[in-house]
Write a protein that holds these residues in place. Structure first.
Motif, PDB file in Angstrom:
ATOM      1  N   GLY A 177      39.111  35.573  25.197  1.00 43.27           N
ATOM      2  CA  GLY A 177      40.106  34.841  25.616  1.00 43.27           C
ATOM      3  C   GLY A 177      40.181  33.933  24.959  1.00 43.27           C
ATOM      4  O   GLY A 177      39.875  32.975  23.960  1.00 43.27           O
ATOM      5  N   ILE A 178      41.379  32.931  25.385  1.00 49.99           N
ATOM      6  CA  ILE A 178      42.236  31.556  25.407  1.00 49.99           C
ATOM      7  C   ILE A 178      40.229  30.762  24.738  1.00 49.99           C
ATOM      8  O   ILE A 178      40.964  29.851  24.068  1.00 49.99           O
ATOM      9  CB  ILE A 178      42.751  30.382  26.028  1.00 49.99           C
ATOM     10  N   ALA A 183      38.446  27.130  32.011  1.00 51.62           N
ATOM     11  CA  ALA A 183      37.600  28.363  32.670  1.00 51.62           C
ATOM     12  C   ALA A 183      38.504  28.928  33.868  1.00 51.62           C
ATOM     13  O   ALA A 183      39.197  27.601  34.142  1.00 51.62           O
ATOM     14  CB  ALA A 183      36.119  28.255  33.576  1.00 51.62           C
ATOM     15  N   GLY A 184      38.706  29.764  34.037  1.00 53.65           N
ATOM     16  CA  GLY A 184      39.694  30.632  35.000  1.00 53.65           C
ATOM     17  C   GLY A 184      39.759  32.215  35.111  1.00 53.65           C
ATOM     18  O   GLY A 184      38.733  32.673  34.586  1.00 53.65           O
ATOM     19  N   GLU A 185      40.607  32.730  36.664  1.00 54.19           N
ATOM     20  CA  GLU A 185      40.999  33.919  36.755  1.00 54.19           C
ATOM     21  C   GLU A 185      42.038  34.022  37.465  1.00 54.19           C
ATOM     22  O   GLU A 185      42.267  33.341  38.096  1.00 54.19           O
ATOM     23  CB  GLU A 185      39.447  34.424  37.324  1.00 54.19           C
ATOM     24  N   ALA A 186      42.171  35.388  37.112  1.00 50.77           N
ATOM     25  CA  ALA A 186      43.443  35.283  37.714  1.00 50.77           C
ATOM     26  C   ALA A 186      43.461  37.310  38.181  1.00 50.77           C
ATOM     27  O   ALA A 186      42.228  37.508  38.245  1.00 50.77           O
ATOM     28  CB  ALA A 186      44.738  35.661  36.848  1.00 50.77           C
ATOM     29  N   LEU A 187      43.774  36.835  39.177  1.00 49.69           N
ATOM     30  CA  LEU A 187      44.170  38.354  40.215  1.00 49.69           C
ATOM     31  C   LEU A 187      46.049  38.645  41.027  1.00 49.69           C
ATOM     32  O   LEU A 187      46.552  37.826  41.407  1.00 49.69           O
ATOM     33  CB  LEU A 187      43.538  38.157  41.140  1.00 49.69           C
ATOM     34  N   PHE A 188      46.506  39.115  39.767  1.00 53.97           N
ATOM     35  CA  PHE A 188      47.486  39.633  40.362  1.00 53.97           C
ATOM     36  C   PHE A 188      47.479  40.751  41.456  1.00 53.97           C
ATOM     37  O   PHE A 188      47.429  42.093  40.518  1.00 53.97           O
ATOM     38  CB  PHE A 188      48.299  39.885  38.952  1.00 53.97           C
ATOM     39  N   PRO A 191      41.819  39.286  28.134  1.00 48.43           N
ATOM     40  CA  PRO A 191      41.155  40.311  29.146  1.00 48.43           C
ATOM     41  C   PRO A 191      41.546  40.264  30.609  1.00 48.43           C
ATOM     42  O   PRO A 191      41.413  40.655  31.697  1.00 48.43           O
ATOM     43  CB  PRO A 191      39.723  40.549  29.310  1.00 48.43           C
ATOM     44  N   LEU A 192      42.466  38.427  30.674  1.00 47.58           N
ATOM     45  CA  LEU A 192      42.953  38.357  31.870  1.00 47.58           C
ATOM     46  C   LEU A 192      44.215  39.036  32.305  1.00 47.58           C
ATOM     47  O   LEU A 192      43.789  39.481  33.674  1.00 47.58           O
ATOM     48  CB  LEU A 192      43.494  36.985  31.409  1.00 47.58           C
ATOM     49  N   TRP A 193      44.929  40.145  31.617  1.00 47.22           N
ATOM     50  CA  TRP A 193      45.691  40.953  31.612  1.00 47.22           C
ATOM     51  C   TRP A 193      44.761  42.721  32.226  1.00 47.22           C
ATOM     52  O   TRP A 193      44.297  42.431  30.683  1.00 47.22           O
ATOM     53  CB  TRP A 193      46.114  40.521  30.799  1.00 47.22           C
ATOM     54  N   SER A 194      45.207  43.353  32.503  1.00 50.28           N
ATOM     55  CA  SER A 194      44.901  44.593  32.042  1.00 50.28           C
ATOM     56  C   SER A 194      45.361  45.469  30.487  1.00 50.28           C
ATOM     57  O   SER A 194      45.706  44.704  30.105  1.00 50.28           O
ATOM     58  CB  SER A 194      45.238  45.986  32.709  1.00 50.28           C
ATOM     59  N   VAL A 217      49.078  46.641  30.189  1.00 47.38           N
ATOM     60  CA  VAL A 217      49.481  45.343  30.248  1.00 47.38           C
ATOM     61  C   VAL A 217      50.009  44.270  28.368  1.00 47.38           C
ATOM     62  O   VAL A 217      50.667  44.947  28.144  1.00 47.38           O
ATOM     63  CB  VAL A 217      49.913  44.174  31.095  1.00 47.38           C
ATOM     64  N   ARG A 218      48.791  44.758  28.170  1.00 52.15           N
ATOM     65  CA  ARG A 218      48.425  44.073  26.903  1.00 52.15           C
ATOM     66  C   ARG A 218      49.163  44.900  25.616  1.00 52.15           C
ATOM     67  O   ARG A 218      49.783  45.160  24.890  1.00 52.15           O
ATOM     68  CB  ARG A 218      46.976  43.565  26.594  1.00 52.15           C
ATOM     69  N   ARG A 219      49.111  46.039  26.209  1.00 52.84           N
ATOM     70  CA  ARG A 219      49.411  47.440  25.147  1.00 52.84           C
ATOM     71  C   ARG A 219      50.716  47.246  24.793  1.00 52.84           C
ATOM     72  O   ARG A 219      52.163  47.740  24.435  1.00 52.84           O
ATOM     73  CB  ARG A 219      49.080  48.834  25.409  1.00 52.84           C
ATOM     74  N   ARG A 220      50.882  47.336  26.423  1.00 49.64           N
ATOM     75  CA  ARG A 220      53.401  46.755  26.423  1.00 49.64           C
ATOM     76  C   ARG A 220      53.769  45.991  25.650  1.00 49.64           C
ATOM     77  O   ARG A 220      54.857  46.594  25.101  1.00 49.64           O
ATOM     78  CB  ARG A 220      53.557  47.216  27.982  1.00 49.64           C
ATOM     79  N   TYR A 221      53.002  44.562  26.022  1.00 42.42           N
ATOM     80  CA  TYR A 221      53.466  43.767  25.821  1.00 42.42           C
ATOM     81  C   TYR A 221      53.483  43.109  24.571  1.00 42.42           C
ATOM     82  O   TYR A 221      53.073  41.876  24.162  1.00 42.42           O
ATOM     83  CB  TYR A 221      53.435  42.622  27.045  1.00 42.42           C
TER      84      TYR A 221
END
Ligand SMILES: NC(=O)c1ccc[n+]([C@@H]2O[C@H](COP(=O)([O-])OP(=O)(O)OC[C@H]3O[C@@H](n4cnc5c(N)ncnc54)[C@H](OP(=O)(O)O)[C@@H]3O)[C@@H](O)[C@H]2O)c1
Length: 237
Positions: free
Chosen positions: A18-19, A86-91, A186-189, A192-196
């Motif tokens: 990613g970033i 470095a980081g991680e998200a969980l929504f 890849p932090l987003w599903s 979501v990436r496809r949709r937006y």
């Protein structure tokens, strides 16, 4: 090297994806010496093709971080700065969080920032120069449903950086928090990436902003303390 006061290697964490990966590639392309860390080694080895020094490290592990910083000193002599991605998200809804998930998010977002900064800052202070850029999030400042723990972790990082900035600004060290909006990584599903995909930022956009901040850090009298980088059409609905 493109007109900058940065002297020494730029240590990019979270660079396996990613970033962080985009930042490492972009800065290496611009001619900066770059070292790249993350837990997964294979993607870092791929970055080596772009001239990046691969430095696998679990940035939540104090011994691993200390060893990585020693390696940087031995290999490069001088550390120009830390770019912490470095980081991680969980929504998910707050009530569905487990304690293990809560602690993992704090470890990968807050503990990694603490450990990397705590290891590098004394060296920057000795040099009386250096750059710290954290890839923060708009979720540090704006509440989003399903981002309770992630937002809290990024708010903790933002406030930590604000205090540290005041401690070291008179020593020529520049501490910058880049508050980034939704970026297609890849932090987003995948859904979501496809949709937006038309409205999300791209990792390359964030890398360009970081390169601009690195350039701006050459201004001896000026400090861009925080920058918000949002999608042109605003946050995701
Ligand atoms: N994407 C967005 O919308 C967005 C928006 C605002 C802020 N951010 C922030 O931007 C940063 C990068 O995220 P991304 O979107 O690029 O997600 P990503 O593609 O999932 O990248 C996350 C990176 O963090 C690394 N990492 C996680 N825990 C680590 C640890 N303990 N030690 C070392 N490396 C670790 C991962 O590498 P390994 O798994 O190989 O260790 C990976 O390289 C994160 O801090 C994120 O919170 C992202």
């Amino acid at each position: 090297m493109t007109g900058t006061a940065v002297r020494g290697v730029l240590w990019v964490t979270g660079a396996s994806s990613g970033i962080g990966a985009a930042i490492a590639r972009e800065l290496a392309l611009l001619g900066y010496p770059v070292a790249a860390s993350a837990r997964r080694s294979a993607p870092l080895q791929r970055l080596a093709r772009h001239g990046v020094f691969p430095l696998p490290c679990d940035c939540s592990d104090p011994d691993a971080v200390a060893a990585a910083v020693s390696t940087l000193q031995e290999r490069f002599g001088r550390i120009g700065g830390l770019i912490h991605s470095a980081g991680e998200a969980l929504f998910k809804p707050f009530v569905e969080f487990t304690l293990e998930e809560f602690e993992r998010l704090l470890a990968n977002n807050v503990r990694t920032m603490y450990l990397c900064l705590h290891s590098v800052l004394p060296l920057l202070r000795q040099q009386r120069s250096g750059l710290v850029i954290a890839i923060g999030s708009v979720a540090a400042e704006k509440p989003f449903a399903y981002s309770s723990v992630y937002g809290a972790a990024k708010a903790a990082v933002a406030q930590l950086l604000r205090a540290v900035r005041e401690e070291v600004r008179s020593e020529g060290i520049k501490v910058i928090n880049l508050l980034v909006g939704a970026t297609a990584t890849p932090l987003w599903s995948a859904s979501v990436r496809r949709r937006y995909r038309q409205r999300m930022l791209q990792p390359r956009d964030v890398a360009d902003a970081v390169a601009a901040l690195v350039r701006l850090s050459s201004l001896p009298q000026a400090l861009p303390e925080e920058l918000w980088l949002r999608p042109q059409r605003g946050d995701l609905p």
